[in-house]
Design a protein around this motif. Structure first.
Motif, mmCIF file in Angstrom:
data_model
loop_
_atom_site.group_PDB
_atom_site.id
_atom_site.type_symbol
_atom_site.label_atom_id
_atom_site.label_comp_id
_atom_site.label_asym_id
_atom_site.label_seq_id
_atom_site.Cartn_x
_atom_site.Cartn_y
_atom_site.Cartn_z
ATOM 1 N N ARG A 27 2.073 5.979 -7.336
ATOM 2 C CA ARG A 27 1.008 6.804 -7.921
ATOM 3 C C ARG A 27 1.328 8.287 -7.844
ATOM 4 N N LEU A 48 -7.849 6.900 -5.926
ATOM 5 C CA LEU A 48 -7.739 5.448 -5.842
ATOM 6 C C LEU A 48 -8.614 4.940 -4.707
ATOM 7 N N ALA A 56 0.845 -1.205 0.000
ATOM 8 C CA ALA A 56 0.000 0.000 0.000
ATOM 9 C C ALA A 56 0.877 1.251 0.000
ATOM 10 N N VAL A 57 1.944 1.237 0.806
ATOM 11 C CA VAL A 57 2.868 2.375 0.829
ATOM 12 C C VAL A 57 3.496 2.539 -0.557
ATOM 13 N N HIS A 67 -3.939 14.006 -4.974
ATOM 14 C CA HIS A 67 -3.899 12.570 -4.676
ATOM 15 C C HIS A 67 -4.828 12.264 -3.515
ATOM 16 N N PHE A 122 -6.760 8.912 -1.530
ATOM 17 C CA PHE A 122 -6.919 7.469 -1.334
ATOM 18 C C PHE A 122 -7.990 7.269 -0.271
ATOM 19 N N MET A 145 -1.356 4.203 1.817
ATOM 20 C CA MET A 145 -1.117 4.845 0.520
ATOM 21 C C MET A 145 -0.837 6.331 0.746
ATOM 22 N N THR A 177 2.244 1.666 -3.352
ATOM 23 C CA THR A 177 1.203 2.193 -4.240
ATOM 24 C C THR A 177 1.152 3.717 -4.153
ATOM 25 N N GLY A 178 1.191 4.228 -2.915
ATOM 26 C CA GLY A 178 1.163 5.679 -2.723
ATOM 27 C C GLY A 178 2.359 6.362 -3.357
ATOM 28 N N VAL A 179 3.531 5.732 -3.237
ATOM 29 C CA VAL A 179 4.748 6.311 -3.823
ATOM 30 C C VAL A 179 4.643 6.299 -5.345
#
Lengths: 248, 354
Positions: free
Chosen positions: A81, B52, A74-75, B24, B26, B63, A77-79
């Motif tokens: 994206r 997302l 998940a981390v 952004h 999430f 995220m 994914t954040g990076v």
């Protein structure tokens, strides 16, 4: 005098805290060699997880984030994206990835996140002193299965590559072993390919590395390598589970 | 000021975030805040942003942790049960000093509770719902206009202090529609983020975002340096509104939706000869103790009114510190304090204290 062998540039010049006979050092080296050969260290962000490799940022030279237990995908994914041009990898053990982080890995894979996952499977929790992992084999002893893992009581080991290969999101999934030189060479190709898949923007890539834990297995380093070669590969067959024909 | 729009509170939050440069988002669906996600899903792809829908609240906040670590403005939003799930991530964000904005449109609890408005997450928000010694700034808007303005401000505060800022509303604020007047240009402050993990480009040394320090001495030092930061925030960032505070004898302390009810109580009380003022904390942490000190000269007593069993009440009592009596009126589970009940409480206070 000519230098014919040295540490990869992407690894810091420092000694590691891992136990004798542990394969984390080899796995770190393979990742670092891939970063060097592909010349991507400068745009790579690694995600350390919770387990013996929690401080892999002390060894890798690239920018790193230490993630909560199981949450590395998940981390990542954040990076990815927020910085789509970066190269993002997670480095996770079997407890982190296949127990507490099952949700995160499945969904990152299902989304086809353009990240690379290095999955260390040594069939046990190392850092917390040898408890049963989701990958612990039947009959295997651990501090929380002192009479062996019994299917009726503890369920069955999870085969992560096979599980994730059922999804459409992953582009490349391979299981390799770190038990001897030949297998390490194959593992190196797999790790490099996983990063190349990400660089080509093809989707999620993961390499599972069958690894040792001499300390918690109660075996010496050589016996540990033999256990990977003789026992682990029978339950966790080596090979490409997704993206075999992928050209990168 | 610029464009005026009739908007739902949740939509105003989302619009404010985009205007503040947050591209952004999430999140995970939960009533009564899901309109934020709907708005983001619609708008962000059109402005080059990322929406997302995460597989869980836990994943969503992680995220946020990842995106925030790259120095990107990022937001998540949820409601009470979902915010509970995010507490692990909030503790890590605090320990790693990664800025982020988190919206909590509070509903009644505990457990799955209900979907009607409440203020029962005050303790969790202001006292640290996750593990460890940490704080987050908590902003409490009381109108849709303020949801917009404070959300923009939340991003500035988050970046200025490398801290999590929570915008805490309730189900009424999230769902109600009011006119919002948008500024032509937002007052955006974006300090450089030399700490961010963006890839070192072989040009600088490695950046690491981490909250683990196995040496007790180092970990204590990290905590002490954060305490210093928290102290600065307490000194500089307390916000509150005083209403009818000149010579008032009784003071209602209330925030968010309840503060609006209190204002109408004050009008009616005046007709009965009751001189009542309002202290409305806008920052719940840091709690505006100064506001209590300021009215201590004329105040005979304080009445804390909340949609909870009495949570902010404890901060009011700590601030009053025994100098004057503190009374409480609260409703729970989605019930909203009625004007008449608050008035009755004030009448009783008057009777007891003269």
């Amino acid at each position: 005098m000519a230098i014919i062998f040295q540490k990869p540039k992407a690894l810091k010049d420092t000694s590691m805290h891992y136990c004798p006979g542990c394969t984390h050092g080899i796995a770190h080296r393979l990742v670092a060699e891939a970063l060097d050969e592909l010349e991507i260290e400068g745009r790579t962000i690694g995600i350390a997880s919770v387990g013996c490799s929690y401080n892999s940022y002390d060894y890798f030279g690239c920018d790193m984030i230490q993630a909560p237990h199981g949450r590395a995908p998940a981390v990542a994914t954040g990076v990815k994206r927020s910085k789509p041009d970066s190269i993002v990898f997670t480095y996770q053990g079997d407890g982190d990835l296949a127990a507490i982080g099952t949700g995160e890995i499945v969904h990152a894979a299902a989304r086809g996140e353009k990240i690379t996952v290095i999955f260390i499977n040594n069939t046990i929790y190392g850092m917390t002193s040898g408890q049963m992992a989701p990958t612990t084999l039947l009959n295997q002893y651990s501090t929380t299965t002192p009479y062996g893992r019994i299917a009726d009581l503890h369920g069955y080991p999870i085969k992560v590559c096979e599980l994730l290969a059922t999804l459409d999101g992953p582009a490349y999934i391979e299981r390799a072993s770190l038990a001897d030189v030949k297998q390490i060479k194959n593992a190196k190709k797999a790790v490099k390919k996983a990063f190349q898949v990400q660089m080509a923007g093809l989707g999620f890539s993961m390499v599972e590395l069958l690894s040792t834990c001499p300390t918690n297995w109660g075996l010496n380093p050589l016996e540990s390598m033999n256990r990977v070669k003789d026992e682990l590969v029978l339950h966790y067959p080596l090979g490409v589970f997704k993206g075999e024909s992928l050209e990168v | 000021m610029g464009q005026k729009l009739l908007m739902k509170g949740n939509e105003a939050i989302a619009e404010a975030a985009i205007r503040a440069g947050c591209l952004h988002y999430f999140g995970y669906p939960i009533t009564p805040q899901t309109e934020i996600a709907h708005y983001m899903a619609k708008k962000l792809p059109k402005v080059g942003g990322v929406f997302l829908q995460a597989e869980s609240e836990v994943a969503a906040i992680n995220m946020v942790y990842g995106a925030g670590s790259t120095g990107t403005r990022v937001m998540t939003s949820s409601s009470s049960p979902g915010i509970s799930l995010k507490q692990e991530g909030l503790s890590y964000l605090a320990g790693s000093e990664v800025p982020a904005v988190v919206v909590n449109i509070v509903r009644g609890g505990p457990g799955l509770g209900g979907i009607q408005p409440a203020q029962s997450d005050y303790f969790q928000a202001t006292k640290g719902g996750g593990h460890g010694d940490y704080k987050q700034i908590v902003l409490a808007p009381s109108s849709v206009q303020e949801l917009y303005e404070l959300t923009v401000e939340a991003f500035n505060l988050a970046d200025r202090y490398r801290i999590v800022v929570m915008v805490m509303g309730d189900g009424i604020l999230g769902q109600m529609m009011e006119v919002v007047e948008f500024r032509d240009k937002e007052p955006i402050e974006r300090p450089d983020a030399p700490w961010a993990t963006t890839g070192h480009g072989c040009e600088r040394s490695q950046n690491v975002i981490t909250s683990i320090h196995l040496s007790p001495a180092v970990l204590e030092k990290m905590n002490l340096s954060r305490l210093e930061k928290y102290k600065q925030i307490e000194e500089k960032e307390c916000r509150y509104e005083l209403f009818n505070d000149e010579d008032a004898e009784f003071f209602i302390v209330a925030y968010g939706t309840v503060a609006r009810i209190a204002k109408s109580v004050i009008e009616t009380a005046r007709q009965e000869g009751l001189n009542v003022g309002l202290i409305r904390p806008v920052t719940l942490w840091p709690f505006p103790r100064k506001a209590i000190d300021k009215v201590m000269g004329t105040a005979k007593a304080f009445l804390t009114v909340e949609m909870s069993a009495g949570q902010m009440l404890e901060d009011v009592m700590l601030s009053v510190c025994g100098r004057k009596p503190v009374y409480f009126h609260g409703r729970m589970g989605g019930m909203v304090p009625a004007k008449e009940d608050i008035l009755q409480k004030l009448r009783e206070m008057k009777e007891q204290l003269g």
